[in-house]
Design a protein around this motif. Structure first.
Motif, PDB file in Angstrom:
ATOM      1  N   SER A   4       0.820  -1.216   0.000  1.00 46.60           N
ATOM      2  CA  SER A   4       0.000   0.000   0.000  1.00 46.60           C
ATOM      3  C   SER A   4       0.845   1.254   0.000  1.00 46.60           C
ATOM      4  O   SER A   4       0.425   2.301   0.474  1.00 46.60           O
ATOM      5  N   ILE A   5       2.010   1.146  -0.542  1.00 46.05           N
ATOM      6  CA  ILE A   5       2.926   2.290  -0.631  1.00 46.05           C
ATOM      7  C   ILE A   5       2.796   2.868  -2.026  1.00 46.05           C
ATOM      8  O   ILE A   5       2.867   2.133  -3.024  1.00 46.05           O
ATOM      9  N   HIS A 498       4.951  12.240   0.059  1.00 46.39           N
ATOM     10  CA  HIS A 498       3.671  12.239   0.778  1.00 46.39           C
ATOM     11  C   HIS A 498       2.610  11.740  -0.193  1.00 46.39           C
ATOM     12  O   HIS A 498       2.783  11.767  -1.409  1.00 46.39           O
ATOM     13  N   THR A 499       1.488  11.327   0.316  1.00 47.38           N
ATOM     14  CA  THR A 499       0.455  10.722  -0.504  1.00 47.38           C
ATOM     15  C   THR A 499      -0.129  11.708  -1.507  1.00 47.38           C
ATOM     16  O   THR A 499      -0.178  12.921  -1.258  1.00 47.38           O
ATOM     17  N   SER A 505      -7.243  13.829   2.269  1.00 53.85           N
ATOM     18  CA  SER A 505      -7.118  12.876   3.361  1.00 53.85           C
ATOM     19  C   SER A 505      -7.606  13.485   4.657  1.00 53.85           C
ATOM     20  O   SER A 505      -7.443  14.689   4.907  1.00 53.85           O
ATOM     21  N   ARG A 507      -6.438  12.369   7.545  1.00 55.05           N
ATOM     22  CA  ARG A 507      -5.342  12.256   8.505  1.00 55.05           C
ATOM     23  C   ARG A 507      -4.693  13.628   8.714  1.00 55.05           C
ATOM     24  O   ARG A 507      -4.754  14.513   7.856  1.00 55.05           O
ATOM     25  N   GLY A 511       0.552  12.945  10.550  1.00 58.79           N
ATOM     26  CA  GLY A 511       0.295  11.537  10.281  1.00 58.79           C
ATOM     27  C   GLY A 511       0.608  11.174   8.854  1.00 58.79           C
ATOM     28  O   GLY A 511       1.161  10.097   8.571  1.00 58.79           O
ATOM     29  N   LEU A 512       0.265  12.069   7.914  1.00 56.71           N
ATOM     30  CA  LEU A 512       0.588  11.810   6.507  1.00 56.71           C
ATOM     31  C   LEU A 512       2.109  11.771   6.293  1.00 56.71           C
ATOM     32  O   LEU A 512       2.629  10.946   5.540  1.00 56.71           O
ATOM     33  N   ARG A 515       3.443   8.573   7.770  1.00 57.43           N
ATOM     34  CA  ARG A 515       2.997   7.420   6.984  1.00 57.43           C
ATOM     35  C   ARG A 515       3.893   7.226   5.763  1.00 57.43           C
ATOM     36  O   ARG A 515       4.239   6.111   5.404  1.00 57.43           O
ATOM     37  N   ALA A 518       7.646   6.254   7.164  1.00 62.16           N
ATOM     38  CA  ALA A 518       7.875   4.977   7.831  1.00 62.16           C
ATOM     39  C   ALA A 518       8.536   3.932   6.943  1.00 62.16           C
ATOM     40  O   ALA A 518       9.543   3.308   7.331  1.00 62.16           O
TER      41      ALA A 518
END
Length: 656
Positions: A4-5, A498-499, A505, A507, A511-512, A515, A518
């Motif tokens: 899920s990356i 970042h997403t 989002s 979040r 948190g983003l 995420r 990590a």
């Protein structure tokens, strides 16, 4: 199997294979670089170099000296300090040029024709006491398209070989010089002993010369006394000669009278009255002559007894003759006296009978008187000659006295000069002894050891910084820091900072950020562990050092992930370009200290600097700096994400 990356610039999902590739990239790059650069001396035989020996050997002290050939032999034999050696080929100029051009040779070492002559010129100049010294050189040629480190390796090997030979020649020269010091010291010591002996002899001579003036003075006094005595002797001999002359005259007259009386007696046949008177006169005269001759004999005998003390041998001999003559005349004089007395007393008795006999006797007496006169004349002449000799002896004695006085003066000056000579030679002996003791003295072993140190007074312990790692002990930490940096860059070449759903989002921005961070952080930590494991195979750290190295590598991998995330989040593709540039600057500033100052200043503030420092030797300051870089980068990324989550109505409508 997908994860899920989110993949950067693509909707294609990231697989475990992609993650594995990113994870192994720093380990693969680091392993390749370490394998290529670690312990190159073990593979020197893969390089081929040519030796062109143009040297013309020289002859020194009838010893053939081919130093070019010895250098070539030393290159071919190699060093015990290296695990391998280049593949050397003894070649000529044409073959070497062709081999360098076609790649057969990676280097060519040319030994010039004057190599031996120049290398031994210093020793010859010292031995000959003059002349000029030259440095011997060799030429190292590499191809224009040669590899980066080939020049370094070839040049260093040639330099070490030439330096070793130079040290050997210097050592031999210095050993001869040190032995020469010892020889000179010994010779000066011998000269000092000789000067001391000379000083002792000169001192003895000075003492002897000091005694000469007194002896010469005494000689002068004795000669003066001899001159005085000889002068007095000459006067006495003159007197004797005069008396002897008078006696000779009397004897001559007596002889003539006797002869005339005898003739008259023979002619007259009778003794007249005058004859009696003459006989009486003859009696008195002969008595005086007898007394004079006896006195003369006594005086001459006395003079002869003292002749040896103050006269020459010739004079004494003549005086002895005169004394003998006087002694011989004593008896005839006595006889003459007796005859004259007998004649006077018996004249009347024998007037008739003895006239003939008397005349004969008178004639005989006259002849004796004449002979006596002749002897006395001769004696007077001899005494005169003796007087002349005594005068000469007196003159000579005076001259001897003057000469002895001059000798005394000269002897005084001689004694003074010899005393100065003794003092000077004593000082010379002391100076030579001091010089001899001041010069160093070495035996053969000491000369050899000292010459070895003087020829090569400074050495370095290069076991930790030799060619084994090309760039020194910091090469592994530098490579580790750089590959970890590029590994984190690879993570964000594949993954998003970042997403893509940041705006929609639910979040939080933090948190983003975390995420997206990590997986990159996990990959960075894994890369740090893998790099530490590969390094351990090469460097063989002890346990404590390896755990410190591995911990620093893990922290660096995580911090680098945060920094690259911030760069990509802030600048996008330009951020990746900047990250690559940071890696290049880290390599440039970590390889050599001679980089420009501005570039070194940039390198010191990059995040790779504390990682490099910490990997060399783990320390809290380096770890703290990495943590600060990581935290600041996460904060920066969070702020960027927060900014990206705000937009205008116009932008929303445009997107719709």
């Amino acid at each position: 199997m997908t994860l899920s990356i989110e993949r950067a610039r693509s909707r294609k999902p990231i697989t475990w294979l992609t993650i594995l590739g990113i994870l192994l990239l720093p380990a693969a790059v680091g392993g390749i670089l370490v394998a290529a650069l670690q312990n190159p001396t073990e593979r020197l035989d893969s390089m081929t170099a040519a030796i062109v020996n143009l040297d013309e050997p020289v002859t020194i002290d009838d010893q053939y000296t081919p130093l070019g050939r010895q250098l070539a032999s030393g290159l071919v034999e190699g060093s015990d300090d290296l695990d391998s050696n280049l593949t050397w080929v003894i070649s000529n100029e044409d073959d070497a040029a062709e081999g360098l051009a076609d790649g057969s040779y990676q280097a060519v070492i040319t030994i010039p024709a004057e190599f031996s002559s120049a290398a031994t010129s210093a020793g010859q100049a010292i031995s000959d006491g003059g002349g000029s010294a030259e440095k011997a050189t060799i030429k190292v040629t590499t191809p224009d398209d040669g590899l980066v480190a080939d020049d370094l390796i070839t040049g260093q090997i040639a330099s070490v070989a030439a330096s070793t030979m130079g040290t050997m020649l210097s050592e031999a020269t210095m050993e001869n010089v040190l032995v020469g010091f010892t020889t000179i010291g010994d010779q000066i010591g011998e000269a000092s002993s000789g000067a001391l002996e000379l000083a002792t002899g000169a001192r003895s001579a000075a003492d002897g010369a000091a005694a000469l003036p007194d002896g010469a003075t005494k000689l002068a006094d004795g000669a003066a006394q001899l001159g005085t005595g000889a002068s007095e002797l000459a006067g006495g001999l003159g007197t004797i000669a005069s008396g002897t002359q008078d006696a000779a005259n009397g004897a001559s007259e007596l002889g003539a009278g006797l002869t005339s009386g005898a003739a008259a007696l023979e002619q007259n046949g009778l003794v007249p009255a005058q004859l009696f008177k003459g006989a009486n006169g003859a009696r008195d005269a002969t008595a005086g002559v007898s007394g004079g001759i006896a006195g003369l004999d006594t005086q001459l005998t006395a003079l002869l007894a003292s002749c040896g003390e103050a006269a020459t041998a010739e004079f004494c001999e003549k005086l002895a003759i005169a004394s003998g003559t006087a002694t011989a005349l004593v008896e005839p004089a006595d006889q003459a006296e007796q005859a004259a007395a007998g004649t006077a007393s018996g004249l009347s008795v024998f007037n008739t009978e003895a006239s003939a006999t008397l005349a004969t006797q008178m004639r005989t007496a006259g002849d004796g008187a004449t002979s006596l006169a002749d002897g006395l004349y001769q004696l007077a002449s001899g005494v005169n000659q003796s007087a002349t000799g005594a005068n000469s002896l007196s003159t000579g004695a005076v001259a001897l006295s003057d000469g002895a006085t001059a000798l005394s003066d000269g002897a005084t000056e001689l004694a003074t000069g010899i005393d100065k000579l003794a003092t000077g030679t004593g000082d010379l002996a002391g100076g030579l002894k001091t010089a001899s003791e001041s010069l160093p003295s070495f035996d053969d072993q000491e000369s050899s050891s000292l010459a070895s140190v003087i020829a090569d007074p400074v050495s370095s312990n290069s076991s930790d910084s030799s060619m084994n790692t090309i760039f020194g002990p910091t090469a592994i930490p530098l490579l580790a820091a750089v590959v970890l940096w590029f590994g984190s860059l690879a993570s964000f070449i594949v993954m998003r900072a970042h997403t893509a759903r940041t705006l929609t989002s639910r979040r939080s921005s933090a948190g983003l950020t975390l995420r997206a961070f990590a997986p990159a952080a996990a990959i960075g930590a894994g890369q740090g562990i893998l790099v530490a494991l590969i390094v351990q195979f090469v460097a063989s750290y002890d346990a404590a050092a390896w755990w410190a190295f591995a911990g620093t590598a893990v922290v660096a991998g995580v911090a680098f992930a945060a920094v690259n995330q911030a760069l990509v989040a802030l600048f996008g593709g330009i951020g990746r370009w900047a990250s690559a540039l940071i890696g290049v600057v880290a390599v440039a500033t970590g390889l050599i200290s001679t980089v420009p100052g501005w570039l070194a200043s940039i390198g010191e503030v990059l995040p790779t600097a504390p990682a490099f420092t910490g990997l060399i030797a783990a320390n809290g300051s380096a770890l703290a700096s990495l943590v600060v870089w990581g935290v600041l980068s996460l904060i920066a990324t969070t702020l960027i994400v927060a900014v990206r989550r705000t937009t205008s109505a116009k932008a929303v409508l445009a997107a719709g």
